[in-house]
Scaffold this active site. Structure first.
Site, short mmCIF file in Angstrom:
data_model
loop_
_atom_site.label_atom_id
_atom_site.label_comp_id
_atom_site.label_asym_id
_atom_site.label_seq_id
_atom_site.Cartn_x
_atom_site.Cartn_y
_atom_site.Cartn_z
N ASP A 153 0.82 -1.21 0.00
CA ASP A 153 0.00 0.00 0.00
C ASP A 153 0.86 1.27 0.00
OD1 ASP A 153 -2.34 1.57 0.31
OD2 ASP A 153 -2.10 1.58 2.48
N GLU A 173 3.36 -8.23 7.01
CA GLU A 173 2.10 -8.84 6.59
C GLU A 173 2.24 -9.80 5.42
OE1 GLU A 173 -1.00 -5.96 6.05
OE2 GLU A 173 -0.99 -5.39 8.16
N TYR A 184 -6.80 -3.44 12.38
CA TYR A 184 -7.56 -2.24 12.00
C TYR A 184 -9.02 -2.40 12.39
CZ TYR A 184 -3.46 -0.42 9.75
OH TYR A 184 -2.21 0.09 9.54
N GLU A 207 0.77 -1.85 14.19
CA GLU A 207 0.01 -0.89 13.37
C GLU A 207 -1.40 -0.83 13.91
OE1 GLU A 207 -0.23 -1.44 9.09
OE2 GLU A 207 1.90 -1.96 8.97
#
Ligand code: GCB
Length: 689
Positions: A244, A488, A541, A577
């Site tokens: 990303d 990840e 998230y 994160e």
């Protein structure tokens, strides 16, 4: 019909000449190598405690990559500024090789653009096609050399490229001198013979760079050919990525020339430990270019006083009452740096020559227990950020004002750590971390490893080499406290177990003194790499990528996640994160997604759980992200990822103030020996007790 055409990717990334590895050392090597398997054992705490002993049998790293510093025996000349540039828009992107553009000045083979170095080539122009260009681009620059460099045969002239993203081939005066794969680590070529062989006082440096990513590059990518001619023109393709951030490309870091004598200090490896009040500095010095030499080392304190000295290629320096290198905010005298002065005296046919190199040394220890991360034997709590290197029109180009601004913001924030998400940062960044006491989790470009092909032996071999390059470059930075081999990956895939077992064991063999991790977003039960890490680093998230808008579920989901991981592994955990996209200036109450209030609300929910679990085994929290950053275009991204607590222009969103208050409070709580922290930025900080 669309077709996944890895053949196309190979076309663009094909190496026109064989990949040349750094030449095998010819001179005397002093490192002792030891079989890698010996490092595949024991809990993290044990090997961390044994660091200095194990270091002695660390896997030998071949070929040094010392940062080019000036010294009485070394000069340097920066080649930053405007270079000539051309992207090869030919259909197969190989016209430059077919027409041998490196043979003559670039302007003679066609039109050129001015291109600033360091910078990415993508955003400085007005050409949409150049912005998204995939294939070979060509850089060229003439360098005028001091007379001594071209006439004194006792001088070695080295060309060093800080980073060229992704694959680079280098020629000097039309002669091939180097090739390098990987966009984030430096490489060099000894060009002495070339510049000393003729009457020329200048040399022409040509660098061809290819930004094509394949399933075996790091990061990986694929080229997708669109063959439906009712929708796409002939030959149409796009590059797909599974990470990303925008795949900026070009010469991102300084390019320079430097000199050494022909017998020279090629590398230094230090490892530090502490015995009661005595600091121990184990050193190894590698020399190239000669067999007959003496080595003297002196360790100087910050006042310039010699505190220890030794001779020979390896040994241990003992520093009574040593000042330790402490992280910023953890101690009243953080980031103490000694200087290791190395002097080489060599006997050559032409007489005696000397080489000098000075290395900053921080004495500190790192260890991991079942529930703690220890620096100098004291529990350390990471309260910091994840970063990216990009900003505005320079893309990922190195920039001093940006660097200083970012470090000022980190200290304003009270951040004591960051992760180099998702690739190694410039060496100058690491140097500032050493000087300021900002702790680093040093991450490889292993991001987006999600295809089964990216777990092949070809990929693994390259990943092992990247870890060698990274450890070689950053091994002596006290600020680096842990290696992260990936971010990840699809670590639930079957080959992931062997892949991460091998990769982590290799990294530990290269550097037994630091813990190793990778950052996961897999389920705790499915993750096949987690058994091999020393610290569980987990991204989540909640109430962003699922349960949109439902902040009320965060506490339950986060607490459950932590408990599951800890029950399974009994290893310390870092929330590596968490965050929410936020458009600066969007306000909404009650909070809605993308508003500043939502970002703050989401963080607060996370903090409630972090405050409970940090009493047990959570040892850190790193916000995603320090600043907004550029990504590929997609309906989910509004001119990039907006999860920054600062904008891309480095202005604070509301969440920056929230985190600032939290981080200074955490700093006050976790300081050693306990006393109130004073903000370095604001005299009347509300957080100064
Ligand atoms: C992640 C990735 C990071 C992304 C972030 C996001 O998990 O590690 O590279 O930018 O999420 O914002 O989606």
């Amino acid at each position: 019909m669309a077709r996944e055409a890895s053949g196309g990717a190979r076309d663009f990334a094909r190496r026109p000449v064989r990949l040349q590895r750094r030449s095998e050392p010819s001179g005397k090597r002093l490192a002792v190598s030891c079989h890698e398997r010996s490092m595949l054992r024991g809990p993290a705490a044990v090997w961390a405690a044994l660091g200095p002993l194990l270091w002695a049998c660390g896997l030998a790293l071949r070929g040094g990559m010392l940062y080019p510093r000036e010294s009485p025996s070394r000069e340097r000349k920066e080649l930053n500024g405007l270079w000539s540039f051309r992207a090869d828009f030919s259909e197969n992107r190989r016209q430059g090789f077919e027409q041998q553009w490196y043979r003559t000045p670039l302007r003679e083979s066609g039109p050129t653009l001015d291109m600033p170095v360091p910078s990415s080539f993508n955003d400085v122009g007005q050409d949409r096609q150049l912005r998204s260009f995939v294939g070979w681009v060509w850089y060229e620059r003439e360098a005028t050399l001091p007379q001594r460099w071209t006439q004194d045969l006792g001088t070695r002239v080295v060309l060093r490229i800080g980073s060229a993203h992704y694959y680079a081939i280098v020629w000097v005066n039309g002669v091939h001198v180097a090739e390098h794969e990987g966009g984030h680590l430096p490489f060099e070529a000894d060009i002495s013979k070339l510049v000393q062989s003729g009457p020329l006082a200048s040399c022409r440096i040509t660098i061809a760079i290819n930004n094509t990513l394949t399933p075996h590059t790091l990061p990986p990518g694929t080229i997708l050919y669109q063959t439906d001619t009712s929708k796409y023109p002939k030959g149409y393709f796009v590059q797909n990525i599974n990470f990303d951030f925008f795949n900026y490309a070009g010469l991102h870091r300084p390019v320079l020339l430097y000199t050494t004598p022909t017998t020279y200090i090629d590398d230094i490896t230090i490892s530090t430990s502490v015995n009661q009040d005595t600091g121990l500095v184990d050193y190894q010095i590698f020399v190239e270019g000669g067999e007959h030499f003496q080595l003297e080392v002196r360790l100087l304190d910050e006042e310039g006083k010699v505190v220890a000295q030794g001779t020979g290629g390896r040994g241990q320096l003992q520093v009574p009452n040593a000042h330790l290198w402490w992280p910023y905010l953890m101690h009243e005298h953080p980031a103490y740096l000694y200087s290791l002065e190395v002097r080489l005296t060599a006997q050559t046919a032409a007489g005696s020559v000397s080489d000098f190199y000075t290395l900053p040394v921080g004495i500190r220890t790192v260890a991991v227990t079942e529930h703690q991360f220890l620096i100098n034997g004291k529990p350390f709590y990471f309260h910091g950020v994840n970063k990216h290197e990009d900003a505005d029109i320079r893309g990922k180009g190195f920039d001093w004002p940006l660097l200083v601004k970012d470090f000022n913001l980190l200290r304003w924030l009270g951040a004591n750590a960051f992760r180099t998400s998702h690739y190694p940062y410039a060496e100058e960044v690491m140097q500032l971390c050493d000087r300021y006491g900002i702790v680093v989790i040093d991450e490889s470009p292993g991001v987006g490893i999600v295809l089964v092909e990216s777990y092949s032996n070809v990929s693994l071999q390259h990943h092992l080499e990247v870890m060698e390059e990274l450890v070689r470059r950053d091994k002596n930075h006290p600020a680096v406290v842990m290696w992260s081999v990936a971010n990840e990956p699809a670590s639930f895939l079957k080959p992931a177990g062997y892949y991460f077992k091998t990769l982590i064991a290799h990294t530990k063999a290269l550097d037994p003194s630091r813990p190793v991790t990778f950052v996961t977003n897999s389920n705790y039960e499915a993750d096949l790499g987690a058994p091999y890490v020393d610290v569980i680093c987990v991204n989540s998230y909640y109430s962003w990528y699922h349960d949109y808008g439902h902040m009320e579920v965060i506490q339950l989901q986060l607490a459950t996640q932590f408990e599951n991981w800890y029950r399974t592994y009994q290893k310390p955990i870092i929330q590596s994160e968490y965050g929410a996209d936020t458009i600066a200036g969007f306000h909404q109450d009650p909070p809605l997604m993308f508003s500043e209030e939502y970002q703050k609300g989401l963080l607060e929910q996370y903090h409630l759980v972090l405050d409970q679990k940090r009493k047990e085994y959570v040892v850190g929290e790193l916000i995603w992200n320090f600043a907004d950053f550029m990504t590929n275009q997609s309906p989910q991204r509004v001119m990039g990822n907006k999860k920054g607590i600062f904008t891309r222009q480095r202005q604070p969103k509301g969440a920056a103030f929230l985190l600032r208050e939290r981080y200074w409070k955490l700093a006050n709580e976790t300081r050693y020996p306990w006393s109130a922290v004073k903000s370095q930025c604001l005299e009347n900080s509300p957080f100064t007790l």
